[in-house]
Design a protein around this motif. Structure first.
Motif, mmCIF file in Angstrom:
data_model
loop_
_atom_site.group_PDB
_atom_site.id
_atom_site.type_symbol
_atom_site.label_atom_id
_atom_site.label_comp_id
_atom_site.label_asym_id
_atom_site.label_seq_id
_atom_site.Cartn_x
_atom_site.Cartn_y
_atom_site.Cartn_z
ATOM 1 N N ASN A 159 60.063 15.597 -104.540
ATOM 2 C CA ASN A 159 61.379 16.089 -104.986
ATOM 3 C C ASN A 159 61.904 15.253 -106.147
ATOM 4 O O ASN A 159 63.087 15.142 -106.369
ATOM 5 N N MET B 66 62.225 12.154 -106.752
ATOM 6 C CA MET B 66 63.035 10.950 -106.561
ATOM 7 C C MET B 66 62.444 9.798 -107.365
ATOM 8 O O MET B 66 63.125 8.819 -107.655
ATOM 9 N N VAL C 2 67.516 18.097 -110.602
ATOM 10 C CA VAL C 2 68.583 18.352 -109.628
ATOM 11 C C VAL C 2 68.287 19.635 -108.855
ATOM 12 O O VAL C 2 68.481 19.716 -107.636
ATOM 13 N N ARG D 246 65.663 18.958 -106.203
ATOM 14 C CA ARG D 246 66.182 18.281 -105.011
ATOM 15 C C ARG D 246 67.079 19.195 -104.186
ATOM 16 O O ARG D 246 67.280 18.979 -102.993
ATOM 17 N N ARG D 247 67.617 20.197 -104.846
ATOM 18 C CA ARG D 247 68.402 21.194 -104.138
ATOM 19 C C ARG D 247 67.486 22.037 -103.228
ATOM 20 O O ARG D 247 67.860 22.431 -102.147
#
Lengths: 413, 260
Positions: B57, B59, B87, B90-91
């Motif tokens: 994701n 990070m 973003v 990660r959503r």
């Protein structure tokens, strides 16, 4: 194995070496204790010196007998009586001048009494004594005054009084107060913090959360750290060149239609102070932001937050107590600074309250400095009084910083 | 298994490598993670399990020197291509971390925040309740929703973090050793919860605990470092197969406890 064992001292030799170790330890411990004692002693001496000057005997005479103006004892004069006395005895020109400064009817009884003592009976201070002298040699002083100044009144006085706080500057020490200076200082630190807090916090957020770690940010960081240690007079020069001269149309208010001032305004001085404390605020805010745990940022990113949302909703609220604590400490630094104000052009004699950012101003440290350079001993006494006021202000600020920190430390996490 | 049925795979990697500067931490990973299954990543310390998981994701974007080569495909779209916003990734792919990390806010606000910043327009109270129910936490906290999340126990905090993740309705949930900071009872509750969650979500979990991988996962990826200290997936198969008849000798040594 056995050989190694024998290379350590045994029995008596061991106990002898142990004694030596303890002796060395005792010597160092004593040295550290004496260092602490010296520090405590220095601090005590400082406080004593200030308090010693702020209280004590004063001997003064009336140049004109109060009885020729009124039959009432001075301490029992009412406001109305004072108004009548002043109106009757002051020249009409002087009375009009006072009336235009502030209408007589609106003045307080204490204010009018001061005018009465200053303008009509005209107090003349003969001599002042420090607190220590006054307490230890009380009878000697009384005898001395009786012979040297037979008409004088001898009085034990605290130079810090509520009256002292609310009275403006005056050329006579007996009637001078710190009102103008306290207000000037408050204006100064307010402008400084209004400028430095948002700018400093913004810079800290950018450096911590956005800026890439490369040689450029490294240089900037080093410079900020060094700027925190630059002598304050240098900031004064900067303020003089930038705010007083270059930005004069702005700082004098002529851009906004103010015509009666030059660039030497409380705004120039406040901005100078703001720049002076800016590195401190940036460093403090950076530390506070660093202290926010990374797991919190990851948690926010993990639910799909943008960097800005993470900073605004989580990093900043959690760093805020630390940022505020640092700012209050920076404020107390600004409150005590003198050198930049001299350069930027604080007025040394001014009795008008600062009325806005474009006013001329003075500040507590300037006032103290100015009074201590005077020859008459009564000015030294009021300087001590002003120092007490300044110290109380500083301690209040620092105490509130500590309270704020403790309060939020308990709350967090 | 190798047909082009995009629907069965939640995420695919195609020669995915992760580098820190010039050092390659994870090399050429090719895995296909099935939808609505639990996939475990196991392997010795330092073999890049967490690094791989965090790359799913993005990070790892926050580590300045880190960059990724190869492809990470979600619905045939490379999540590392230029036009993809991290973003957004990660959503869609939520994450639960090793140490419980609730926000220092109320329990309610912990769930609601993620939904709110992502523009949730529905009934927030319902969403909070539903998320907490899904994370098997509702009954324990329903009377103290406005209290601080820090007042909860470690196990409850971790379930709150899971609830927070599912509140934004991701497709995949990544779990980075979610039970390593918890006691055995809390660990078991998390594992039970994972079995519930896989009805709706794909779960990828990194774990040090071999029993946990054996008990809780459907598929297992075994990772190991090579001579250049780069980690890689050496075997990826059905969990049963990995733990009973692994094809790689190193996997067998590791899962039977004979490995260093």
């Amino acid at each position: 194995m056995n050989q190694t064992h024998e290379q350590f001292p045994q029995g008596k030799a061991f106990h002898a070496s142990l004694r030596t170790r303890y002796r060395v330890a005792t010597i160092w411990q004593t040295l550290f204790l004496s260092a602490l004692l010296i520090a405590i002693l220095a601090l005590t001496a400082l406080l004593y010196n200030v308090v010693d000057g702020a209280f004590g005997y004063i001997a003064y005479e009336y140049k004109d007998d109060p009885a020729q103006f009124t039959s009432t004892p001075i301490n029992e004069l009412t406001k109305d009586e004072l108004l009548v006395i002043l109106k009757e005895n002051l020249s009409s020109g002087a009375y009009k001048k006072l009336e235009t400064e502030q209408p007589m009817q609106e003045r307080s009884q204490a204010d009018l009494l001061n005018l009465f003592l200053e303008r009509l009976v005209r107090i003349d201070t003969k001599e002042t004594w420090s607190m220590t002298e006054s307490i230890l040699n009380g009878s000697k002083i009384r005898a001395e005054v009786a012979t040297k100044y037979p008409n004088a009144v001898l009085e034990f006085r605290s130079w810090v009084t509520p009256q002292f706080l609310v009275t403006p500057m005056s050329s006579r020490a007996e009637f001078a107060g710190v009102r103008t200076a306290v207000l000037g200082s408050l204006w100064l630190v307010s402008i400084a913090i209004l400028f430095a807090l948002p700018v400093g916090t913004g810079a800290a957020i950018y450096l911590q959360e956005y800026a890439p770690k490369n040689w450029l940010t490294g240089i900037i960081q080093t410079n900020i750290n060094n700027l925190a240690g630059v002598p304050s007079i240098v900031y004064g020069m900067l303020g003089l060149a930038l705010f007083v001269r270059v930005l004069e149309p702005f700082t004098s208010g002529s851009l906004f239609g103010v015509t009666d001032s030059n660039g030497r305004t409380v705004l120039s001085a406040g901005l100078t102070m703001g720049i002076l404390v800016l590195p401190l605020i940036i460093i403090n805010a950076q530390e506070a932001i660093k202290a926010v745990p990374d797991s919190l940022r990851q948690a926010a990113y993990g639910v799909g937050a943008t960097r800005w949302q993470t900073v605004w909703h989580h990093v900043l609220p959690n760093a805020l107590p630390g940022i505020l604590t640092g700012s209050i400490l920076a404020l107390s630094r600004a409150l005590g600074e003198t050198a930049p104000l001299i350069v930027v052009g604080a007025s040394t004699f001014i009795s008008l309250d600062p009325s806005g950012p474009f006013s001329k101003f003075t500040a507590l440290p300037i006032q103290i400095y100015q009074w201590t350079t005077r020859a008459q001993s009564e000015f030294h006494a009021i300087a001590a009084g002003a120092i007490v006021v300044l110290l109380v202000l500083l301690l209040t600020l620092n105490a509130s910083a500590i309270l704020l920190r403790n309060r939020y430390q308990r709350k967090a996490y | 298994m190798s047909n082009s049925t995009t629907t069965t795979y939640a995420i695919e990697t195609n020669h995915l490598s992760i580098h820190y500067g010039t050092f390659t931490a994870v090399k050429a990973v090719n895995v296909k993670v099935e939808k609505q299954k639990i996939t475990a990543i196991i392997g010795p310390s330092g073999c890049g399990k967490s690094t791989l998981l965090r790359s799913f994701n993005r990070m790892n974007d926050f580590v300045p020197s880190c960059h990724v080569t190869g492809e990470l495909l979600l619905d045939r779209q490379n999540l590392y291509s230029k036009d993809i916003d991290p973003v957004e990734v990660r959503r869609k792919i939520g994450m639960v971390f090793q140490k419980p990390n609730p926000f220092p806010k109320s329990i309610y606000e912990n769930i609601a925040w993620g939904a709110r910043i992502n523009g949730f327009k529905g009934n927030m109270d319902e969403l909070v309740e539903q998320s907490l129910r899904s994370a098997a936490l509702w009954d324990e906290v329903k009377d103290k929703l406005q209290q601080s999340a820090y007042a909860l126990s470690g196990g409850q905090q971790q379930r709150l973090c899971i609830a927070r993740t599912i509140a934004i309705q991701p497709e995949i949930i990544l779990m980075d050793e979610p039970a390593s900071a918890l006691d055995p009872i809390s660990t078991l509750r998390i594992e039970e919860l994972m079995q519930e969650l896989k009805k709706n979500y794909t779960i990828i979990i990194v774990t040090h605990n071999m029993q946990q991988a054996a008990r809780a996962s459907d598929y297992t990826a075994m990772m190991m470092i090579d001579e250049q200290r780069a980690g890689g997936v050496i075997e990826f198969a059905d969990t049963k197969k990995i733990f009973t008849r692994p094809s790689d000798k190193r996997t067998e040594d590791y899962v039977t406890g004979r490995f260093g």
